[in-house]
Motif scaffolding. Structure first.
Motif, PDB file in Angstrom:
ATOM      1  N   THR A   1       0.268  -2.906   4.303  1.00  0.00           N
ATOM      2  CA  THR A   1       1.462  -2.478   3.564  1.00  0.00           C
ATOM      3  C   THR A   1       2.164  -3.659   2.911  1.00  0.00           C
ATOM      4  O   THR A   1       2.814  -3.510   1.869  1.00  0.00           O
ATOM      5  CB  THR A   1       2.437  -1.733   4.490  1.00  0.00           C
ATOM      6  OG1 THR A   1       2.737  -2.551   5.630  1.00  0.00           O
ATOM      7  CG2 THR A   1       1.849  -0.419   4.962  1.00  0.00           C
ATOM      8  N   ALA A   2       2.061  -4.841   3.527  1.00  0.00           N
ATOM      9  CA  ALA A   2       2.650  -6.023   2.899  1.00  0.00           C
ATOM     10  C   ALA A   2       1.918  -6.369   1.602  1.00  0.00           C
ATOM     11  O   ALA A   2       2.536  -6.826   0.624  1.00  0.00           O
ATOM     12  CB  ALA A   2       2.602  -7.207   3.871  1.00  0.00           C
ATOM     13  N   LEU A   3       0.605  -6.137   1.581  1.00  0.00           N
ATOM     14  CA  LEU A   3      -0.177  -6.418   0.383  1.00  0.00           C
ATOM     15  C   LEU A   3      -0.059  -5.305  -0.652  1.00  0.00           C
ATOM     16  O   LEU A   3      -0.186  -5.558  -1.853  1.00  0.00           O
ATOM     17  CB  LEU A   3      -1.652  -6.619   0.755  1.00  0.00           C
ATOM     18  CG  LEU A   3      -1.966  -7.879   1.587  1.00  0.00           C
ATOM     19  CD1 LEU A   3      -3.402  -7.828   2.104  1.00  0.00           C
ATOM     20  CD2 LEU A   3      -1.758  -9.137   0.740  1.00  0.00           C
ATOM     21  N   ARG A   4       0.166  -4.068  -0.168  1.00  0.00           N
ATOM     22  CA  ARG A   4       0.280  -2.928  -1.084  1.00  0.00           C
ATOM     23  C   ARG A   4       1.491  -2.088  -0.662  1.00  0.00           C
ATOM     24  O   ARG A   4       1.359  -1.039  -0.031  1.00  0.00           O
ATOM     25  CB  ARG A   4      -0.991  -2.097  -1.059  1.00  0.00           C
ATOM     26  CG  ARG A   4      -1.046  -1.008  -2.120  1.00  0.00           C
ATOM     27  CD  ARG A   4      -2.381  -0.277  -2.062  1.00  0.00           C
ATOM     28  NE  ARG A   4      -3.496  -1.130  -2.480  1.00  0.00           N
ATOM     29  CZ  ARG A   4      -4.776  -0.779  -2.378  1.00  0.00           C
ATOM     30  NH1 ARG A   4      -5.105   0.400  -1.868  1.00  0.00           N
ATOM     31  NH2 ARG A   4      -5.720  -1.607  -2.780  1.00  0.00           N
ATOM     32  N   PRO A   5       2.706  -2.521  -1.017  1.00  0.00           N
ATOM     33  CA  PRO A   5       3.912  -1.860  -0.524  1.00  0.00           C
ATOM     34  C   PRO A   5       4.189  -0.487  -1.125  1.00  0.00           C
ATOM     35  O   PRO A   5       5.095   0.216  -0.646  1.00  0.00           O
ATOM     36  CB  PRO A   5       5.028  -2.844  -0.908  1.00  0.00           C
ATOM     37  CG  PRO A   5       4.473  -3.630  -2.043  1.00  0.00           C
ATOM     38  CD  PRO A   5       3.001  -3.726  -1.808  1.00  0.00           C
ATOM     39  N   ASP A   6       3.445  -0.077  -2.142  1.00  0.00           N
ATOM     40  CA  ASP A   6       3.683   1.228  -2.752  1.00  0.00           C
ATOM     41  C   ASP A   6       2.696   2.292  -2.252  1.00  0.00           C
ATOM     42  O   ASP A   6       2.603   3.384  -2.823  1.00  0.00           O
ATOM     43  CB  ASP A   6       3.600   1.132  -4.279  1.00  0.00           C
ATOM     44  CG  ASP A   6       2.248   0.597  -4.740  1.00  0.00           C
ATOM     45  OD1 ASP A   6       1.486   0.064  -3.888  1.00  0.00           O
ATOM     46  OD2 ASP A   6       1.952   0.704  -5.942  1.00  0.00           O
ATOM     47  N   ASP A   7       1.993   2.005  -1.173  1.00  0.00           N
ATOM     48  CA  ASP A   7       1.006   2.941  -0.626  1.00  0.00           C
ATOM     49  C   ASP A   7       1.685   3.796   0.450  1.00  0.00           C
ATOM     50  O   ASP A   7       1.879   3.350   1.584  1.00  0.00           O
ATOM     51  CB  ASP A   7      -0.171   2.171  -0.033  1.00  0.00           C
ATOM     52  CG  ASP A   7      -1.259   3.088   0.500  1.00  0.00           C
ATOM     53  OD1 ASP A   7      -1.145   4.314   0.334  1.00  0.00           O
ATOM     54  OD2 ASP A   7      -2.226   2.571   1.104  1.00  0.00           O
ATOM     55  N   ALA A   8       2.058   5.017   0.102  1.00  0.00           N
ATOM     56  CA  ALA A   8       2.766   5.895   1.039  1.00  0.00           C
ATOM     57  C   ALA A   8       1.909   6.212   2.260  1.00  0.00           C
ATOM     58  O   ALA A   8       2.412   6.244   3.401  1.00  0.00           O
ATOM     59  CB  ALA A   8       3.179   7.183   0.335  1.00  0.00           C
ATOM     60  N   LEU A   9       0.621   6.443   2.049  1.00  0.00           N
ATOM     61  CA  LEU A   9      -0.256   6.758   3.177  1.00  0.00           C
ATOM     62  C   LEU A   9      -0.371   5.576   4.134  1.00  0.00           C
ATOM     63  O   LEU A   9      -0.429   5.755   5.360  1.00  0.00           O
ATOM     64  CB  LEU A   9      -1.636   7.165   2.664  1.00  0.00           C
ATOM     65  CG  LEU A   9      -2.659   7.580   3.728  1.00  0.00           C
ATOM     66  CD1 LEU A   9      -2.127   8.729   4.578  1.00  0.00           C
ATOM     67  CD2 LEU A   9      -3.984   7.947   3.082  1.00  0.00           C
ATOM     68  N   GLY A  10      -0.366   4.371   3.578  1.00  0.00           N
ATOM     69  CA  GLY A  10      -0.412   3.190   4.431  1.00  0.00           C
ATOM     70  C   GLY A  10       0.821   3.089   5.314  1.00  0.00           C
ATOM     71  O   GLY A  10       0.734   2.767   6.507  1.00  0.00           O
ATOM     72  N   TRP A  11       2.002   3.388   4.739  1.00  0.00           N
ATOM     73  CA  TRP A  11       3.232   3.378   5.540  1.00  0.00           C
ATOM     74  C   TRP A  11       3.192   4.465   6.614  1.00  0.00           C
ATOM     75  O   TRP A  11       3.628   4.249   7.754  1.00  0.00           O
ATOM     76  CB  TRP A  11       4.446   3.580   4.635  1.00  0.00           C
ATOM     77  CG  TRP A  11       4.786   2.380   3.815  1.00  0.00           C
ATOM     78  CD1 TRP A  11       4.517   2.177   2.494  1.00  0.00           C
ATOM     79  CD2 TRP A  11       5.458   1.197   4.262  1.00  0.00           C
ATOM     80  NE1 TRP A  11       4.984   0.959   2.088  1.00  0.00           N
ATOM     81  CE2 TRP A  11       5.572   0.324   3.156  1.00  0.00           C
ATOM     82  CE3 TRP A  11       5.985   0.792   5.479  1.00  0.00           C
ATOM     83  CZ2 TRP A  11       6.177  -0.918   3.229  1.00  0.00           C
ATOM     84  CZ3 TRP A  11       6.592  -0.461   5.573  1.00  0.00           C
ATOM     85  CH2 TRP A  11       6.689  -1.296   4.462  1.00  0.00           C
ATOM     86  N   THR A  12       2.669   5.620   6.266  1.00  0.00           N
ATOM     87  CA  THR A  12       2.572   6.697   7.249  1.00  0.00           C
ATOM     88  C   THR A  12       1.645   6.301   8.395  1.00  0.00           C
ATOM     89  O   THR A  12       1.953   6.542   9.572  1.00  0.00           O
ATOM     90  CB  THR A  12       2.062   7.987   6.595  1.00  0.00           C
ATOM     91  OG1 THR A  12       2.991   8.384   5.578  1.00  0.00           O
ATOM     92  CG2 THR A  12       1.919   9.103   7.612  1.00  0.00           C
TER      93      THR A  12
END
Length: 272
Positions: A179-190
């Motif tokens: 998520t630090a590398l791709r902060p706009d990935d909602a699935l990653g945050w989930t």
């Protein structure tokens, strides 16, 4: 390497001192004890008889008992006498043990040597991914991540593999990096939030709530994030917030779904 050898020498010296100290204590404790106390006791018995405080029979019985104790003490003492060369033998044994350990290390070991058997197993696993167990998949992907630390897909795969392998803390670490590398990935945050919940034994912590809210800011259709935020709201007796989170979930479920019935029941029972 230098620190290793210095510590080895220090530990060997300490071990030698402990052996010598133990041997010295053993000799001291085993030295024969002179019967000074027993002799004083015999003299006291003679004085008591001379003063008329002990008759002949009592004096004889007391001296007999004192003599028996003296003989018993001499027989049980079994003194150990340290010879002049004993200390050299002890020191020689300590140095021989230390030299043997160093020789064995030089022959079979080296500091910093990688776990070659494990590395070979990982090499084998990398060629048969379809038949691996989750911990093995996680080991293979972890090595790929080590080679490509900025690969978001590899980090995501690592997080999933660790989660399936029962390592939620490791999964949290992988998903945080993703998520630090791709902060706009909602699935990653989930995924990160779910791993935080699992690492916290099912409880939705403040950190997990913040992660789920970030996922919903990016994509309001992240259903897992809605579920856990609603669950946390119910635990706080915040029925309105729970209903706001769960209503879209309930609406999308089949009427006969047991999970839907459970969620409806929990909402209706909240705040009673």
């Amino acid at each position: 390497m230098t620190i290793f050898w210095i510590m080895t020498a220090v530990m060997a010296a300490l071990a030698g001192l402990l052996v010598l100290a133990g041997a010295r204590r053993g000799v001291d404790l085993a030295e024969p004890v002179t019967p000074v106390t027993a002799s004083a006791e015999l003299a006291e018995l003679d004085r008591l008889k001379a003063r008329g405080l002990l008759d002949e029979a009592a004096w004889t019985a007391a001296r007999t008992e004192a003599g028996r104790r003296i003989l018993s003490a001499r027989r049980d003492a079994a003194p150990v006498v340290a010879g002049a060369s004993d200390r050299l033998w002890v020191l020689g044994g300590v140095f021989a043990a230390a030299a043997g350990a160093v020789g064995l290390y030089v022959f079979a070991g080296a500091p910093g040597l990688p776990d070659q058997p494990f590395e070979r197993r990982v090499d084998e696993w990398a060629g048969q991914l379809d038949s691996l167990q989750p911990p093995q998949v996680a080991a293979v992907v972890a090595r790929a991540v080590k080679e490509r630390p900025d690969d978001v897909e590899a980090l995501t795969m690592l997080g999933v593999a660790r989660s399936e392998a029962g390592d939620p803390i490791g999964a949290v670490s992988a998903f945080r990096r993703a998520t630090a590398l791709r902060p706009d990935d909602a699935l990653g945050w989930t995924r990160l939030g779910v791993s935080l919940v699992r690492a916290n034994r099912g409880a939705v912590s403040g950190d997990a709530e913040a992660v789920f809210r970030r996922a919903l800011e990016i994509d309001p259709d992240q259903l897992a994030a809605r579920y856990f935020l609603g669950d946390a709201a119910l635990l706080r007796d915040d029925k309105a917030a729970a209903r706001q989170m769960w209503s879209p979930l309930i609406a999308g479920m089949a009427p006969g779904d047991p999970a839907r019935a459970e969620m409806v029941m929990r909402l209706e029972g909240a705040g009673e």
